[in-house]
Design an enzyme around this catalytic site. Structure first.
Site, PDB file in Angstrom:
ATOM      1  N   ASP A 272      41.711  38.121  42.254  1.00  0.00           N
ATOM      2  CA  ASP A 272      41.829  39.512  41.820  1.00  0.00           C
ATOM      3  C   ASP A 272      43.102  39.710  41.005  1.00  0.00           C
ATOM      4  O   ASP A 272      44.175  39.953  41.558  1.00  0.00           O
ATOM      5  CB  ASP A 272      41.828  40.437  43.048  1.00  0.00           C
ATOM      6  CG  ASP A 272      41.963  41.906  42.661  1.00  0.00           C
ATOM      7  OD1 ASP A 272      41.801  42.224  41.459  1.00  0.00           O
ATOM      8  OD2 ASP A 272      42.220  42.733  43.560  1.00  0.00           O
ATOM      9  N   LYS A 279      47.446  43.541  37.557  1.00  0.00           N
ATOM     10  CA  LYS A 279      48.478  43.573  38.589  1.00  0.00           C
ATOM     11  C   LYS A 279      49.776  43.005  38.039  1.00  0.00           C
ATOM     12  O   LYS A 279      49.759  42.177  37.132  1.00  0.00           O
ATOM     13  CB  LYS A 279      48.046  42.699  39.776  1.00  0.00           C
ATOM     14  CG  LYS A 279      46.944  43.281  40.640  1.00  0.00           C
ATOM     15  CD  LYS A 279      46.670  42.383  41.828  1.00  0.00           C
ATOM     16  CE  LYS A 279      45.532  42.919  42.682  1.00  0.00           C
ATOM     17  NZ  LYS A 279      45.844  44.207  43.317  1.00  0.00           N
ATOM     18  N   ASP A 290      41.631  37.129  48.136  1.00  0.00           N
ATOM     19  CA  ASP A 290      40.813  38.335  48.087  1.00  0.00           C
ATOM     20  C   ASP A 290      39.347  38.068  48.451  1.00  0.00           C
ATOM     21  O   ASP A 290      38.514  38.956  48.368  1.00  0.00           O
ATOM     22  CB  ASP A 290      40.930  38.993  46.706  1.00  0.00           C
ATOM     23  CG  ASP A 290      40.860  40.511  46.774  1.00  0.00           C
ATOM     24  OD1 ASP A 290      41.019  41.056  47.880  1.00  0.00           O
ATOM     25  OD2 ASP A 290      40.636  41.128  45.718  1.00  0.00           O
ATOM     26  N   ARG A 353      35.540  47.790  46.344  1.00  0.00           N
ATOM     27  CA  ARG A 353      34.519  48.786  46.677  1.00  0.00           C
ATOM     28  C   ARG A 353      33.349  48.738  45.690  1.00  0.00           C
ATOM     29  O   ARG A 353      32.216  49.038  46.043  1.00  0.00           O
ATOM     30  CB  ARG A 353      35.160  50.189  46.743  1.00  0.00           C
ATOM     31  CG  ARG A 353      35.840  50.617  45.478  1.00  0.00           C
ATOM     32  CD  ARG A 353      36.851  51.740  45.687  1.00  0.00           C
ATOM     33  NE  ARG A 353      38.165  51.239  46.103  1.00  0.00           N
ATOM     34  CZ  ARG A 353      39.228  52.007  46.309  1.00  0.00           C
ATOM     35  NH1 ARG A 353      39.139  53.323  46.161  1.00  0.00           N
ATOM     36  NH2 ARG A 353      40.377  51.471  46.674  1.00  0.00           N
TER      37      ARG A 353
HETATM   38  N1  BES Z   1      42.601  43.140  46.740  1.00  0.00           N
HETATM   39  C1  BES Z   1      43.338  44.336  46.516  1.00  0.00           C
HETATM   40  C2  BES Z   1      43.950  44.879  47.796  1.00  0.00           C
HETATM   41  C3  BES Z   1      45.202  44.200  48.270  1.00  0.00           C
HETATM   42  C4  BES Z   1      46.391  44.380  47.625  1.00  0.00           C
HETATM   43  C5  BES Z   1      45.165  43.464  49.421  1.00  0.00           C
HETATM   44  C6  BES Z   1      47.538  43.782  48.105  1.00  0.00           C
HETATM   45  C7  BES Z   1      46.310  42.881  49.902  1.00  0.00           C
HETATM   46  C8  BES Z   1      47.496  43.024  49.251  1.00  0.00           C
HETATM   47  C9  BES Z   1      42.407  45.402  45.973  1.00  0.00           C
HETATM   48  O1  BES Z   1      41.393  44.979  45.142  1.00  0.00           O
HETATM   49  C10 BES Z   1      43.264  46.318  45.166  1.00  0.00           C
HETATM   50  O2  BES Z   1      43.765  45.895  44.172  1.00  0.00           O
HETATM   51  N2  BES Z   1      43.417  47.552  45.616  1.00  0.00           N
HETATM   52  C11 BES Z   1      44.221  48.493  44.974  1.00  0.00           C
HETATM   53  C12 BES Z   1      43.500  49.804  44.969  1.00  0.00           C
HETATM   54  C13 BES Z   1      44.144  50.864  44.119  1.00  0.00           C
HETATM   55  C14 BES Z   1      44.037  50.476  42.672  1.00  0.00           C
HETATM   56  C15 BES Z   1      43.455  52.164  44.395  1.00  0.00           C
HETATM   57  C16 BES Z   1      45.534  48.598  45.738  1.00  0.00           C
HETATM   58  O3  BES Z   1      45.507  48.532  46.966  1.00  0.00           O
HETATM   59  O4  BES Z   1      46.570  48.697  45.109  1.00  0.00           O
HETATM   60 ZN    ZN Z   2      40.775  43.044  45.435  1.00  0.00          ZN
HETATM   61 MN    MN Z   3      42.063  44.835  43.122  1.00  0.00          MN
END
Ligand code: BES
Ligand code: ZN
Ligand code: MN
Length: 497
Positions: A272, A279, A290, A353
């Site tokens: 991811d 990111k 992920d 999601r």
């Molecule tokens: N896989 C990530 C969630 C994640 C982030 C897990 C850091 C563990 C450590 C997920 O896909 C993600 O990027 N979520 C975003 C959502 C946001 C953009 C609403 C997040 O948590 O920043």
């Molecule tokens: Zn993710």
């Molecule tokens: Mn993500």
């Protein structure tokens, strides 16, 4: 790692090591007293000299104890006797295994499972000893990553239980521990693999191998199949990647034909990067983890199959990478999910999601009685709960209770989070049925709210394992959670004792 059960006298064990507990302050456990007796108070004299006090997690290795038949006696600090909780027990077991690391003690007889633990019976103690020990000796080794380094230390553990116990129940606990430890190991191995090896296709291959070894039905949907089914949401995530997405479905049918299955849906994002909502570079490598939701449902399936539980199970894994590319989805894009509901993708990094929702709609065809999805879904969940417990959400209080209990029983805990309707307003969109993000406040909750809109046809729960699926820093590595929780949940459903 080998495990066996025995009841015997501590001073008569002919092993490389005998493991016994010592409580604060210098209070010997029964097994330690036995050894102390045959050695004419040798252990007590060491403690009196101040070499060990019994502090939780401390250890003292003693060689050639007079009168005993083993090479070594390992004293393990168990803390205050009246505070010897399940957590303390696990810490003592962990410390005992770590103390043998790098030593010549390959086989040991542990008497720690004999110690009474608040709220936990012998079966629990035996099962946990297997799981904690297996966790402690785990090393990641994959042919394409690094040469499996020779590990010196424990490879055979004899778990001693008090005499006159129901040995059949103890053997069952051992069997349970072994099955769960095997599932956890599989989940860790998959999680730890880098993104260039563990791709969606690789996950599909591993699932196929698992299906083959336990004679299960597997189906892998390809991009074209998903297009036909209208999985616009899942497909929108895969657009930015050269690796084709897969929707992996494995069926385990050992229950009555009339019994509706439990479906487990595991997020399988094999890397991811965030997509166009890229990111930051720091720690981005950890996003190879992920797919730990996917790894955990495969590990659970393995444990369930190993235990041959009489139940029907469907395991579904939406697998994809999330990368930026000229063809990738862009913030503001609107996609149509398989359910027909439209989604405004305001942030391409909220991709979990997007893949889960189509997989949840897809499993409707199996008429599941219950659906549980498992996902490293939100950083917000880590902020809310830290790294000790998984976030638990759901649309059915009974199911949530079952999962909370399974978490408690397995010491792989989850905490029930609120999902009141007020939160649903945060994912309103001016242009589609919903947006894929709900802003920073309550980020793990609004993510769950999003999923709840695809869970109207069944009892549903969601486990956010973003904080529990792996560890960072010098101990970086997958934990194999929540395989233990899920297996306990399913064992209970299958009427396992
Ligand atoms: N896989 C990530 C969630 C994640 C982030 C897990 C850091 C563990 C450590 C997920 O896909 C993600 O990027 N979520 C975003 C959502 C946001 C953009 C609403 C997040 O948590 O920043
Ligand atoms: Zn993710
Ligand atoms: Mn993500």
């Amino acid at each position: 790692m080998e495990f066996s059960i025995k009841n015997g006298n501590p001073e008569k064990q002919r092993n490389a090591c005998v493991i016994v507990g010592v409580f604060e302050h210098r209070k010997l456990s029964e097994a330690a007293i036995e050894i102390d007796r045959v050695s004419d108070g040798y252990l007590a004299s060491l403690l009196r000299r101040g070499d060990m006090d019994g502090k939780l997690g401390s250890t003292l290795m003693v060689h050639n104890v007079p009168g005993s038949l083993c090479e070594r006696v390992l004293l393990v600090g168990c803390g205050k006797e009246r505070d010897f909780t399940d957590r303390a027990y696990r810490q003592a077991v962990m410390a005992s295994v770590k103390a043998l690391d790098g030593t010549g003690a390959a086989d040991a007889a542990s008497f720690l499972a004999e110690l009474p633990v608040k709220r936990r019976d012998l079966g629990w103690r035996v099962e946990q000893m297997v799981e904690v020990t297996s966790d402690a000796v785990y090393r990641f080794a994959h042919p394409s990553c690094k040469k499996a380094e020779e590990r010196r230390g424990l490879s055979k553990l004899i778990i001693n239980v008090p005499q006159r116990n129901d040995l059949r129940r103890v053997e069952q606990a051992l069997h349970r521990g072994l099955a769960i430890a095997g599932g956890v190991r599989m989940a860790k191995d998959l999680g730890n693999l880098p993104g260039n090896i563990c791709t969606p296709a690789y996950l599909a291959e591993q699932a196929a191998e698992l299906a083959k070894s336990y004679n299960l039905e597997i189906e892998v949907l390809e991009r074209a199949d998903m297009e036909k089914l209208g999985m616009g949401s899942l497909l929108s995530v895969a657009r930015g990647s050269r690796q084709p997405p897969k929707l992996i479905v494995v069926q385990y049918k050992k229950g009555k034909a009339s019994q509706k299955p439990i479906a487990l849906v595991g997020k399988g994002i094999t890397f991811d990067a965030g997509g166009i909502s890229l990111k930051p570079a720091g720690e981005m490598d950890e996003m190879k983890y992920d797919m730990c939701g996917a790894a955990s449902v495969l590990g659970t399936l393995k444990a369930v199959a190993e235990l041959d539980l009489p139940i029907n199970l469907v395991v579904a894994i939406p697998a994809s990478e999330n990368l930026p590319d000229g063809n990738a989805s862009k913030p503001g894009d609107i996609v149509t999910s398989m359910s027909g509901q439209t989604i405004e993708v305001l942030n391409t990094d909220a991709e979990g999601r997007l893949v889960l929702c189509d997989a949840m709609t897809y499993v409707e065809k199996y008429e599941p009685e219950t659906v549980v999805d498992i996902a490293t879904l939100t950083g917000a969940c880590v902020i809310a709960l830290g790294h000790h417990v998984s976030g638990l959400f759901g649309n059915d209080d009974g199911l949530v209770k079952e999962l909370t209990n399974a978490g408690d029983e397995s010491f792989d805990r989850a905490w029930h989070m609120p999902m009141w309707d007020e939160y649903q307003d945060q994912i309103k969109s001016n242009f589609a049925d919903m947006a894929n993000i709900g802003g920073r406040p309550g980020g793990s909750i609004t993510a769950a709210c999003f999923l709840s809109r695809f869970a109207k046809k069944f009892r549903w729960a969601h486990l956010d394992i973003a904080g529990t699926a792996w560890r960072s820093g010098k101990d970086k590595g997958a934990t194999g959670r929540p395989v233990s929780l899920l297996t306990h949940f399913i064992m209970k459903r299958a009427g396992h004792h």
